[in-house]
Design a protein around this motif. Structure first.
Motif, mmCIF file in Angstrom:
data_model
loop_
_atom_site.group_PDB
_atom_site.id
_atom_site.type_symbol
_atom_site.label_atom_id
_atom_site.label_comp_id
_atom_site.label_asym_id
_atom_site.label_seq_id
_atom_site.Cartn_x
_atom_site.Cartn_y
_atom_site.Cartn_z
ATOM 1 N N PHE A 170 -2.579 -7.129 7.693
ATOM 2 C CA PHE A 170 -3.883 -6.663 7.235
ATOM 3 C C PHE A 170 -3.691 -5.317 6.557
ATOM 4 O O PHE A 170 -3.027 -4.438 7.099
ATOM 5 C CB PHE A 170 -4.857 -6.565 8.423
ATOM 6 N N VAL A 171 -4.250 -5.200 5.357
ATOM 7 C CA VAL A 171 -4.028 -3.992 4.562
ATOM 8 C C VAL A 171 -5.372 -3.297 4.349
ATOM 9 O O VAL A 171 -6.329 -3.925 3.880
ATOM 10 C CB VAL A 171 -3.398 -4.347 3.186
ATOM 11 N N SER A 172 -5.455 -2.037 4.714
ATOM 12 C CA SER A 172 -6.722 -1.326 4.582
ATOM 13 C C SER A 172 -6.505 0.182 4.545
ATOM 14 O O SER A 172 -5.754 0.716 5.353
ATOM 15 C CB SER A 172 -7.633 -1.686 5.763
ATOM 16 N N GLN A 173 -7.165 0.836 3.629
ATOM 17 C CA GLN A 173 -7.134 2.294 3.608
ATOM 18 C C GLN A 173 -7.894 2.812 4.818
ATOM 19 O O GLN A 173 -7.363 3.560 5.636
ATOM 20 C CB GLN A 173 -7.766 2.805 2.301
ATOM 21 N N SER A 174 -9.151 2.413 4.932
ATOM 22 C CA SER A 174 -10.036 2.982 5.961
ATOM 23 C C SER A 174 -9.734 2.463 7.357
ATOM 24 O O SER A 174 -9.971 3.146 8.347
ATOM 25 C CB SER A 174 -11.490 2.652 5.617
ATOM 26 N N GLY A 175 -9.262 1.224 7.436
ATOM 27 C CA GLY A 175 -9.084 0.599 8.753
ATOM 28 C C GLY A 175 -10.399 0.205 9.392
ATOM 29 O O GLY A 175 -10.445 -0.141 10.574
ATOM 30 N N GLU A 176 -11.490 0.259 8.616
ATOM 31 C CA GLU A 176 -12.816 -0.047 9.179
ATOM 32 C C GLU A 176 -13.556 -1.136 8.403
ATOM 33 O O GLU A 176 -14.686 -1.458 8.737
ATOM 34 C CB GLU A 176 -13.701 1.214 9.193
ATOM 35 N N THR A 177 -12.965 -1.658 7.360
ATOM 36 C CA THR A 177 -13.646 -2.667 6.546
ATOM 37 C C THR A 177 -14.025 -3.869 7.420
ATOM 38 O O THR A 177 -13.160 -4.500 8.036
ATOM 39 C CB THR A 177 -12.732 -3.089 5.383
ATOM 40 N N ALA A 178 -15.333 -4.151 7.470
ATOM 41 C CA ALA A 178 -15.847 -5.127 8.441
ATOM 42 C C ALA A 178 -15.176 -6.499 8.315
ATOM 43 O O ALA A 178 -14.763 -7.087 9.321
ATOM 44 C CB ALA A 178 -17.358 -5.259 8.287
ATOM 45 N N ALA A 201 -12.856 5.491 -5.332
ATOM 46 C CA ALA A 201 -11.904 4.562 -5.945
ATOM 47 C C ALA A 201 -10.515 4.858 -5.377
ATOM 48 O O ALA A 201 -10.008 5.968 -5.467
ATOM 49 C CB ALA A 201 -11.905 4.733 -7.458
ATOM 50 N N SER A 202 -9.929 3.845 -4.802
ATOM 51 C CA SER A 202 -8.649 4.022 -4.120
ATOM 52 C C SER A 202 -7.497 4.160 -5.118
ATOM 53 O O SER A 202 -7.384 3.389 -6.064
ATOM 54 C CB SER A 202 -8.415 2.810 -3.212
ATOM 55 N N THR A 203 -6.664 5.160 -4.919
ATOM 56 C CA THR A 203 -5.523 5.370 -5.821
ATOM 57 C C THR A 203 -4.242 5.552 -5.013
ATOM 58 O O THR A 203 -3.395 4.677 -4.949
ATOM 59 C CB THR A 203 -5.757 6.605 -6.725
ATOM 60 N N CYS A 225 0.802 3.776 -1.746
ATOM 61 C CA CYS A 225 1.471 3.897 -0.442
ATOM 62 C C CYS A 225 1.522 2.536 0.257
ATOM 63 O O CYS A 225 2.514 2.197 0.911
ATOM 64 C CB CYS A 225 0.764 4.921 0.442
ATOM 65 N N GLN A 226 0.468 1.758 0.102
ATOM 66 C CA GLN A 226 0.478 0.397 0.676
ATOM 67 C C GLN A 226 1.603 -0.419 0.049
ATOM 68 O O GLN A 226 2.347 -1.125 0.739
ATOM 69 C CB GLN A 226 -0.865 -0.313 0.394
ATOM 70 N N LEU A 227 1.724 -0.312 -1.284
ATOM 71 C CA LEU A 227 2.788 -1.056 -1.971
ATOM 72 C C LEU A 227 4.154 -0.645 -1.433
ATOM 73 O O LEU A 227 5.024 -1.495 -1.191
ATOM 74 C CB LEU A 227 2.736 -0.790 -3.482
ATOM 75 N N ALA A 246 -8.530 -3.361 -13.945
ATOM 76 C CA ALA A 246 -9.908 -3.706 -14.307
ATOM 77 C C ALA A 246 -10.889 -3.235 -13.234
ATOM 78 O O ALA A 246 -11.964 -2.703 -13.539
ATOM 79 C CB ALA A 246 -10.029 -5.220 -14.503
ATOM 80 N N LEU A 247 -10.506 -3.394 -11.966
ATOM 81 C CA LEU A 247 -11.388 -2.956 -10.875
ATOM 82 C C LEU A 247 -11.610 -1.446 -10.950
ATOM 83 O O LEU A 247 -12.737 -0.957 -10.847
ATOM 84 C CB LEU A 247 -10.790 -3.337 -9.513
ATOM 85 N N LYS A 248 -10.496 -0.711 -11.161
ATOM 86 C CA LYS A 248 -10.595 0.743 -11.221
ATOM 87 C C LYS A 248 -11.532 1.149 -12.349
ATOM 88 O O LYS A 248 -12.388 1.996 -12.177
ATOM 89 C CB LYS A 248 -9.190 1.316 -11.447
ATOM 90 N N LYS A 273 -13.946 -0.581 -13.871
ATOM 91 C CA LYS A 273 -15.364 -0.906 -13.688
ATOM 92 C C LYS A 273 -16.007 -0.027 -12.627
ATOM 93 O O LYS A 273 -17.153 0.370 -12.745
ATOM 94 C CB LYS A 273 -15.574 -2.406 -13.430
ATOM 95 N N GLU A 274 -15.244 0.325 -11.597
ATOM 96 C CA GLU A 274 -15.816 1.156 -10.528
ATOM 97 C C GLU A 274 -16.268 2.524 -11.016
ATOM 98 O O GLU A 274 -17.318 2.997 -10.632
ATOM 99 C CB GLU A 274 -14.758 1.397 -9.431
ATOM 100 N N VAL A 275 -15.436 3.151 -11.828
ATOM 101 C CA VAL A 275 -15.744 4.541 -12.172
ATOM 102 C C VAL A 275 -16.424 4.716 -13.524
ATOM 103 O O VAL A 275 -17.002 5.773 -13.784
ATOM 104 C CB VAL A 275 -14.501 5.465 -12.056
HETATM 105 C C1 F6R Z 1 -11.365 0.099 -4.861
HETATM 106 C C2 F6R Z 1 -11.850 0.299 -3.513
HETATM 107 C C3 F6R Z 1 -12.275 -0.878 -2.690
HETATM 108 C C4 F6R Z 1 -11.472 -0.891 -1.398
HETATM 109 C C5 F6R Z 1 -11.956 -2.002 -0.466
HETATM 110 C C6 F6R Z 1 -11.124 -2.099 0.785
HETATM 111 O O1 F6R Z 1 -11.062 1.274 -5.500
HETATM 112 O O2 F6R Z 1 -11.845 1.405 -3.038
HETATM 113 O O3 F6R Z 1 -12.104 -2.068 -3.394
HETATM 114 O O4 F6R Z 1 -10.124 -1.066 -1.729
HETATM 115 O O5 F6R Z 1 -13.294 -1.755 -0.116
HETATM 116 O O6 F6R Z 1 -11.178 -0.927 1.532
HETATM 117 P P1 F6R Z 1 -10.117 -0.628 2.648
HETATM 118 O O7 F6R Z 1 -8.792 -0.533 2.025
HETATM 119 O O8 F6R Z 1 -10.587 0.659 3.284
HETATM 120 O O9 F6R Z 1 -10.179 -1.776 3.643
#
Ligand code: F6R
Length: 364
Positions: free
Chosen positions: A100-108, A154-156, A161-163, A238-240, A242-244
């Motif tokens: 499982f890959v997540s920046q926040s660790g809280e994505t529902a 927007a995640s950068t 780091c995940q990669l 493309a995601l980056k 459109k987000e910003v």
């Molecule tokens: C894109 C962005 C979102 C998150 C997604 C997952 O820039 O920030 O698409 O990547 O909401 O979030 P995490 O990694 O926290 O589970």
């Protein structure tokens, strides 16, 4: 603190050589091999499938990792976005690995998928940036990204780091499964160790990216295309964007263009082609020619060899130094992030807090 930068997003893009270096240093042993932490007690030799689950940008990191696991470990990978994975009737094999890959660790949705995998007897490994997060606490194994706090929505830096971690896992798996020789492993690790330098070179493209961003900032739509690991990068680019910028942007596998999206090409549509000189380069070049023939405006993101071969095409070129294909996605991500950032900065959008978006998506 933003330091010398106008926005957190810019600061975080620039931090990447450092934080990716720190993240990698956890796993590169002195002898030039990969050492996973003691707690990572996965027997890759007996695993017959890996599931990777995530959302958004973290999902695209997983999609790149799929190519790595297949190539370097001959390990079948099943990858899905969390909001689909958890509702499917996944035929889990007992005792397999789920990442499982997540920046926040809280994505529902990612968290719910993690619990779903656990109840089906999967060994759960999470790659998370927030080490105190629910996901980190619920996993059998945690491999932290050391990106530091990511403030820009927007995640950068979390992405690269995940990669870095996913590539280390793929290499370790390849060694355990007897796919990679010690020599292969050492040469991959040498490439890994160079990543911070490659990323620093990529950051030097910033003035040129800024020029190109003026054009993007005037566009209504944009297309990103690539093959192999450049395909998930196209999705991420493309995601980056459109987000910003709120510009309608789509990422496609270059070979899929003629199956529909080529209908969108008209005079002046910006098409960002991600094509370093690798095994799929020639094929992507022919897709690029199809776009040029229909009046599309190309920005080619490539390396020096690719730039030399495409010199006569008359398109705008962003060229990185030649980089080993295994680690190229980490460097190629940088100009894509910069392109989104500069376009947004020119347009004057709320770069760090784009409309309608939340840093952590805790609703399903
Ligand atoms: C894109 C962005 C979102 C998150 C997604 C997952 O820039 O920030 O698409 O990547 O909401 O979030 P995490 O990694 O926290 O589970």
């Amino acid at each position: 603190h933003k330091g010398e930068h106008r926005h957190f997003m810019a600061k975080e893009i620039h931090e990447q050589p450092k934080v990716v270096g720190q993240t990698l240093a956890q796993y590169i042993a002195r002898d030039g091999t990969i050492r996973l932490p003691a707690g990572v007690d996965v027997d890759f030799g007996t695993v017959d499938r890996v599931s990777i689950v995530a959302c958004g940008t973290s999902f695209y990191a997983g999609l790149i990792a799929k190519y790595w696991f297949e190539r370097y470990a001959r390990l079948p990978v099943e990858i899905d976005i969390a909001s689909e994975f958890r509702y499917r009737d996944v035929p889990f094999g007992a005792g397999n690995l789920a990442i499982f890959v997540s920046q926040s660790g809280e994505t529902a949705d990612t968290l719910a998928s993690l619990e779903f995998a656990k109840t089906h007897g999967q060994h759960v490994l999470s790659v998370v940036n927030v080490q105190t997060s629910t996901m980190a606490r619920s996993s059998d194994i945690v491999m932290p990204t050391l990106a530091g706090p990511e403030i820009g929505v927007a995640s950068t830096k979390a992405f690269t780091c995940q990669l870095a971690i996913l590539l280390c896992i793929a290499i370790a798996a390849g060694r355990s499964r007897g796919v990679l020789s010690t020599e292969d492993e050492r040469s991959l690790v040498r490439a890994l160790a160079q990543i911070p330098d490659y990323m620093a070179h990529a950051l030097e493209l910033e003035p040129k990216v800024h020029e190109l961003a003026r054009e993007i900032a005037r566009a209504r739509d944009a297309l990103f295309i690539g093959r192999g690991t450049n395909y998930p990068l196209a999705l991420e680019g493309a995601l980056k964007l459109k987000e910003v910028t709120y510009i309608h942007a789509e990422g496609y596998a270059a070979g899929e263009l003629k199956h529909g999206p080529i209908a969108l090409i008209d005079k002046g549509l910006p098409v960002i082609v991600i094509a370093p000189y690798d095994a799929t380069f020639e094929k992507t070049m022919s897709n690029m020619q199809e776009v040029i023939a229909r009046g599309g405006r190309i920005i080619l993101l490539t390396d020096e060899r690719g730039a030399a071969l495409a010199a006569s095409s008359g398109c705008s070129v962003l060229a990185l130094p030649d980089i080993p294909p295994a680690v190229a996605p980490l460097a190629l991500a940088v100009p894509l992030q910069l392109l989104a950032y500069h376009s947004a900065a020119i347009m004057g959008t709320d770069v760090d807090q784009p409309r309608n978006l939340a840093k952590s998506v805790t609703v399903e």
